[in-house]
Design a protein around this motif. Structure first.
Motif, short mmCIF file in Angstrom:
data_model
loop_
_atom_site.label_atom_id
_atom_site.label_comp_id
_atom_site.label_asym_id
_atom_site.label_seq_id
_atom_site.Cartn_x
_atom_site.Cartn_y
_atom_site.Cartn_z
N SER A 85 6.48 -111.80 -26.76
CA SER A 85 7.23 -110.57 -27.03
C SER A 85 6.79 -109.93 -28.33
CB SER A 85 8.73 -110.88 -27.09
OG SER A 85 9.04 -111.62 -28.26
N TRP A 129 6.67 -116.62 -18.60
CA TRP A 129 6.65 -115.16 -18.76
C TRP A 129 6.93 -114.47 -17.42
CZ3 TRP A 129 6.61 -111.95 -22.81
CH2 TRP A 129 6.21 -110.63 -22.63
N TRP A 188 10.57 -112.44 -16.47
CA TRP A 188 10.69 -111.05 -16.05
C TRP A 188 11.25 -110.94 -14.63
CZ3 TRP A 188 11.25 -107.56 -19.40
CH2 TRP A 188 10.58 -107.61 -20.61
N TRP A 203 14.92 -110.87 -15.09
CA TRP A 203 15.39 -109.56 -15.54
C TRP A 203 15.34 -108.52 -14.43
CZ3 TRP A 203 18.46 -109.10 -19.38
CH2 TRP A 203 18.40 -110.00 -20.44
N ASP A 242 8.78 -103.94 -15.77
CA ASP A 242 8.70 -105.40 -15.65
C ASP A 242 7.44 -105.82 -14.88
OD1 ASP A 242 11.08 -105.45 -16.96
OD2 ASP A 242 12.30 -106.01 -15.23
N GLN A 276 4.71 -105.78 -17.26
CA GLN A 276 4.78 -106.97 -18.12
C GLN A 276 4.19 -108.19 -17.41
OE1 GLN A 276 5.80 -107.08 -21.23
NE2 GLN A 276 7.42 -105.59 -21.61
#
Length: 218
Positions: free
Chosen positions: A43, A62, A66, A69, A112, A115
């Motif tokens: 992050s 990781w 995500w 989320w 996301d 990401q």
């Protein structure tokens, strides 16, 4: 309050709301835990060289983080859609709240995905490309999507008005204030402000969902 809503025993959205509220609590709590224990090295609060090295290895934490989320975004919209059914009449504020949160979810899911899929590849391609995609994901997620979520919570709290209690309205106000700081942190950008505002925004949003569900059931 009870006279303005359908009977709780015969109206499925009223019964569904507490479950959605606690699901929001559980998954947002899990999301914060994964951020701290599995995502923090990648992050923006970590030094640039450290997060590039971390993400270049495509860590499973990781990706899974995500993914959690993404589920949180879906649960947020599900909760707001259920609340919309419980606001009597054609409330413009409630309708806009759902529109804003749904738009926020669409942008959030895209951010996301960047990401998860793009940043690890960019981490292998050098700092300029990595920083460009990182800034894109941060601005889209923290500023645009979170700004839309925050506006949605504000509008829904106003739409519910006296149907919810003082504590629920207070939790909504703190959620909005903290969410505004999160949106600002992505725009500046400011990793310190992002770290300081994320916990209160998520925590008070979760409290808001539970309190609103309780008040509408009473």
């Amino acid at each position: 309050m009870s006279s303005s809503l359908p009977d709780a025993g015969a109206w499925p959205p009223v019964r569904l709301l507490p479950a959605l509220g606690w699901a929001n609590v559980a998954f947002h709590g899990a999301g914060l835990a994964v951020v701290w224990f599995g995502m923090r090295p990648g992050s923006v609060v970590s030094p640039l060289s450290d997060r590039i090295a971390f993400l270049a290895g495509r860590p499973m934490g990781w990706t899974l983080g995500w993914g959690v989320w993404m589920l949180c975004a879906l649960l947020l919209v599900a909760y707001m859609a259920t609340l919309r059914l419980l606001v009597p009449g054609q409330s413009l504020a409630a309708q806009l709240a759902l529109v804003f949160t749904a738009a926020g979810m669409a942008i959030d899911l895209l951010a996301d995905a960047v990401q998860i899929q793009v940043l690890p590849l960019a981490a292998q391609s050098g700092q300029p490309l990595f920083l460009a995609f990182e800034r894109l994901a941060l601005t889209a997620g923290a500023t645009v999507a979170n700004g839309l979520y925050t506006t949605g919570v504000l509008l829904m709290t106003l739409a519910l008005g006296p149907r919810i209690g003082r504590l629920a309205r207070l939790a909504g106000a703190v959620t909005v204030a903290s969410g505004a700081l999160m949106a600002l942190s992505g725009l500046l950008p400011s990793p310190d402000l992002l770290a300081a505002s994320t916990g209160p925004a998520i925590g008070f949003y979760c409290l808001w969902t539970v309190l609103v569900a309780r008040d509408l059931r009473s």
